[in-house]
Scaffold this motif. Structure first.
Motif, PDB file in Angstrom:
ATOM      1  N   GLN A 105       0.829  -1.210   0.000  1.00 58.48           N
ATOM      2  CA  GLN A 105       0.000   0.000   0.000  1.00 58.48           C
ATOM      3  C   GLN A 105       0.865   1.263   0.000  1.00 58.48           C
ATOM      4  O   GLN A 105       0.584   2.222  -0.729  1.00 58.48           O
ATOM      5  N   ILE A 106       1.907   1.251   0.845  1.00 60.19           N
ATOM      6  CA  ILE A 106       2.801   2.429   0.909  1.00 60.19           C
ATOM      7  C   ILE A 106       3.531   2.603  -0.420  1.00 60.19           C
ATOM      8  O   ILE A 106       3.672   3.728  -0.936  1.00 60.19           O
ATOM      9  N   ASN A 114       1.183  10.203  -4.146  1.00 59.95           N
ATOM     10  CA  ASN A 114       0.220  10.650  -3.131  1.00 59.95           C
ATOM     11  C   ASN A 114       0.932  10.691  -1.792  1.00 59.95           C
ATOM     12  O   ASN A 114       0.952   9.727  -1.048  1.00 59.95           O
ATOM     13  N   LYS A 115       1.507  11.847  -1.491  1.00 67.83           N
ATOM     14  CA  LYS A 115       2.299  11.999  -0.271  1.00 67.83           C
ATOM     15  C   LYS A 115       1.434  11.888   0.978  1.00 67.83           C
ATOM     16  O   LYS A 115       1.853  11.318   1.988  1.00 67.83           O
ATOM     17  N   VAL A 120      -0.172   8.885   5.926  1.00 67.15           N
ATOM     18  CA  VAL A 120      -1.215   8.261   6.746  1.00 67.15           C
ATOM     19  C   VAL A 120      -0.913   6.773   6.955  1.00 67.15           C
ATOM     20  O   VAL A 120      -0.992   6.257   8.071  1.00 67.15           O
ATOM     21  N   LEU A 121      -0.548   6.076   5.879  1.00 60.55           N
ATOM     22  CA  LEU A 121      -0.254   4.650   5.975  1.00 60.55           C
ATOM     23  C   LEU A 121       0.981   4.382   6.818  1.00 60.55           C
ATOM     24  O   LEU A 121       1.016   3.435   7.617  1.00 60.55           O
ATOM     25  N   THR A 122       1.995   5.225   6.659  1.00 63.51           N
ATOM     26  CA  THR A 122       3.222   5.060   7.444  1.00 63.51           C
ATOM     27  C   THR A 122       2.948   5.260   8.923  1.00 63.51           C
ATOM     28  O   THR A 122       3.432   4.507   9.780  1.00 63.51           O
ATOM     29  N   GLY A 127       2.205   3.088  14.240  1.00 63.19           N
ATOM     30  CA  GLY A 127       1.387   3.019  15.450  1.00 63.19           C
ATOM     31  C   GLY A 127       1.128   1.581  15.865  1.00 63.19           C
ATOM     32  O   GLY A 127       1.191   1.246  17.059  1.00 63.19           O
ATOM     33  N   LYS A 128       0.852   0.735  14.916  1.00 58.75           N
ATOM     34  CA  LYS A 128       0.623  -0.675  15.239  1.00 58.75           C
ATOM     35  C   LYS A 128       1.891  -1.344  15.737  1.00 58.75           C
ATOM     36  O   LYS A 128       1.851  -2.164  16.668  1.00 58.75           O
TER      37      LYS A 128
END
Length: 744
Positions: A105-106, A114-115, A120-122, A127-128
């Protein structure tokens, strides 16, 4: 009413009584455990509903606890912390799995530029990872997460309590209870009693209760939340919390009230059970009476009842035996079904009694018809008790045995069997695709592609094989008609190709057979001609000179001459008849050999000694070559001497004058090889096999004195000794080779 009609009516009544009686016994097996226990309050139905009510009573009244209080009682063990921490593997595995989940996805966000999405994905991934890392660093962090999960479970349980409260209130309308906590004195009841009335415990024992149950000790056996759909949904967290509270010293009673509405399910179940029990007992007694009546009627039933169905027996026997067995089994299954319907319609009646009775009569008639049909089949099958060979024969003709033989025959050549299975499998898959195409229009293209790729080549393959098979069949038909056409082309190494080879070999065999048959006919004609000629010549002379001897004025010198001729011709005729008789015995195999150990060298010398005078008088020069030591064989010496005698006699008759004769005896491993060679005075034909035929001579003009049976007799004797006798001709050189087994 005639006897035949009366017997049919008796048979119908007997079958109806028997069907009704059997249905009662069947009802005893299916419903006996329900109605024969006596008391409804000991039945599984009542206990199930009571269990449900007590489980709800525990939750809603006896051990009820506010939601927040229940949440405070949540505990987390070290085992639960460790299980939560290691649920998805060790720390490294979990971090690696999270990284792989977000990697694609990243990368897709980076490739699209799409920065924002990348950030957001990073952030979500990091966080996980941080959350997982903290799980392995702090027990309290894990404990708080587990507590939140359990609090959610508690919230779910209280939502379920609200949904099931209506069911508890409904059951409380029929079930009355009076319970007391002996340690606190708290009374829990749903009775409405004034101060002037008797105690609740005495009240529950009065006649206004159908049944009263002591509560003491029962609560220990019930779970607070249950697995059954009629109980509260199972909740592991709540069950564990409330289990610790299950220590109240409660006494009291629970009873089913007579004042409850007649339409309440608990009361209706009780009433229905009582009515059903009475009907069941009455039905059982009636069925027993029907069985007794049917047994008495069976003794009076004329024997002509089943005989009236004899006309159906030939039609019935045309059905394969295994199909008849299946038919009898299906009849029995349907009979059990209608027996069940009869018993259930009698016991589980509808509100409309007439409708229930009508349905029961219809089911009873159907059961009786099936019973009669089954009894007729059993009567027909009972014939096999006296005819076991017929049973064995019909077993071999059964559909199952024929199917087995068909399957076995399909795999006589395994290639055909496996090809057939593969082709059927492909056709089945194409059929499934076609059905899918009818359901889903989008798969039509797939079906067309499958047809082009698989079905079309299979169709072409089958057409080619069918065409090749048709050619073989057509050629075989021509062969049957006697038209020996050209060979079938052999294509490939398939079973059909092997069959074509076999047909070609059969055609060649037929050709050879025709040739041999023609040759046999020709030789037979020659045999008859030769036998007639050879026998008639001396016989004619005997008859002629016998007539001359009858002349009165015959001179003595002529008489002596005639007698000498008669003697010679009669001996000649005897030789011919003896040789013919011996050749016939040899050909039929009707001869016994007296085998013994014989020295072939010595036996050959004896045969030569018999012809010594003839050899000396001839211009032939004899050369014999043989080992100095004996050559032994296990043979019939007399018969083998006849072979040597015939071969030497042939040489004397047919060898060219002033030539040499060569006879040799040699040893070759376990065999003795004897060779006879001479130069022939007559030109021999190309077909050497004909020399072995009866009355076949090297002298076609038949001027010699031989019978023409010498070689035929010699070969027959050698064949009886499991040896070989072969002839070779090289120009005028005539060579006979005899090979026999040698004793060591």
């Amino acid at each position: 009413m005639d006897i035949k009609s009366k017997s049919k009516y008796l048979f119908i009544i007997w079958v109806l009584l028997l069907a009704f009686g059997l249905s009662g016994l069947f009802s005893l097996l299916t419903n006996g455990s329900r109605y024969m226990q006596g008391n409804y309050f000991e039945s599984d139905e009542y206990n199930s509903q009571m269990n449900q009510f007590i489980a709800m009573l525990n939750m809603y009244e006896l051990y009820k606890m506010p939601k927040e209080e229940m949440k405070k009682q949540i505990t987390v063990s070290d085992e639960e912390i460790e299980e939560h921490r290691m649920r998805y593997g060790n720390l490294g595995d979990q971090i690696s799995n999270i990284g792989m989940q977000y990697e694609d996805q990243i990368q897709a966000a980076i490739d699209s530029g799409n920065k924002a999405a990348e950030n957001v994905l990073t952030k979500e991934r990091d966080g996980k990872i941080a959350d997982i890392t903290e799980n392995f660093n702090s027990d309290e962090y894990v404990r708080s997460k587990i507590v939140k999960e359990k609090e959610k479970k508690v919230d779910e349980f209280f939502r379920d309590l609200e949904e099931y409260s209506r069911e508890f209130n409904y059951l409380g309308q029929a079930y009355k209870y009076y319970l007391k906590d002996n340690s606190t004195g708290e009374v829990i009841t749903n009775l409405s009693l004034s101060k002037n009335e008797e105690s609740a415990s005495d009240f529950l024992n009065k006649k206004d209760m159908y049944y009263v149950l002591d509560y003491a000790g029962l609560e220990k056996s019930y779970m607070f939340t249950g697995y059954n759909e009629n109980f509260l949904p199972y909740n592991e967290v709540v069950e564990g919390i409330l289990e610790n509270q299950k220590d109240r010293d409660m006494t009291g009673k629970i009873g089913l009230s007579r004042h409850a509405s007649e339409k309440h399910s608990a009361i209706m179940n009780y009433k229905d059970y009582q009515k059903g029990q009475k009907l069941f007992i009455g039905y059982l007694l009636a069925s027993i009476a029907a069985l007794i009546a049917s047994s008495f009627l069976a003794k009076r039933k004329p024997a002509t009842v089943f005989s009236s169905f004899e006309q159906l027996k030939p039609i019935y026997r045309r059905i394969p035996l295994d199909i008849r067995a299946v038919l009898l089994l299906v009849t029995g299954l349907f009979l059990l079904l209608f027996m069940t319907l009869v018993s259930e319609q009698f016991v589980y009646y509808h509100s409309n009694i007439l409708a229930s009775l009508l349905e029961m009569i219809i089911s009873l008639v159907a059961a009786a018809a099936l019973l009669a049909f089954g009894l007729i089949q059993l009567e027909f099958l009972s014939d096999y008790r006296k005819d076991w060979p017929r049973l064995k024969e019909e077993l071999n003709d059964s559909l199952l045995v024929k199917s087995y033989h068909a399957l076995r025959d399909a795999f006589i050549f395994k290639s055909i069997g496996f090809q057939l299975i593969i082709l059927l499998g492909i056709v089945f898959m194409l059929g499934m695709l076609f059905v899918a195409a009818l359901v889903e229009q989008g798969t039509l293209v797939v079906v067309l592609m499958a047809f082009t790729v698989a079905a079309l080549p299979i169709l072409i393959f089958l057409m080619r094989k069918a065409g090749y098979l048709n050619k073989i069949i057509k050629n075989t038909e021509e062969l049957v008609k006697g038209n020996l056409a050209a060979d079938i082309p052999v294509k490939g190494k398939s079973v059909f190709a092997r069959h074509a080879e076999n047909v070609n070999a059969l055609r060649n065999t037929v050709k050879v057979s025709h040739k041999e048959q023609a040759k046999s006919e020709r030789l037979k004609t020659e045999l008859i001609t030769n036998v007639s000629h050879d026998l008639r010549t001396p016989l004619t002379s005997i008859i002629t000179y016998t007539e001359l001897l009858k002349t009165p004025d015959l001179a003595p010198e002529d008489r002596d001459s005639y007698i000498e001729i008669l003697d010679r011709k009669s001996k000649r005729l005897k030789v011919l008849i003896d040789d013919l008789f011996e050749a016939t015995k040899m050909a039929s195999g009707n001869i016994e050999l007296n085998k013994e150990k014989v020295d072939l060298n010595q036996l050959l010398h004896q045969a030569l000694a018999e012809h010594n005078e003839a050899l000396n008088q001839s211009s032939l020069q004899l050369r014999v070559s043989q080992p100095e030591h004996p050559v032994y064989a296990f043979v019939d010496g007399q018969k083998l001497w006849r072979v040597f005698d015939n071969l030497i006699g042939n040489i004397l008759k047919y060898a060219l004058e002033n030539t040499r004769i060569y006879i040799s005896v040699k040893e070759d491993h376990n065999q003795a090889v004897l060779t006879f060679k001479n130069i022939t005075k007559y030109e021999l034909g190309d077909d050497l096999e004909e020399l072995f035929e009866r009355f076949k001579r090297g002298d076609q003009s038949r001027h010699t004195e031989g019978s023409g049976l010498g070689l035929a007799i010699a070969k027959s004797i050698i064949d009886l000794h499991d040896g070989t006798l072969d002839i070779e001709v090289d120009g005028d050189l005539f060579k006979v080779t005899v090979i026999l087994g040698k004793l060591n």
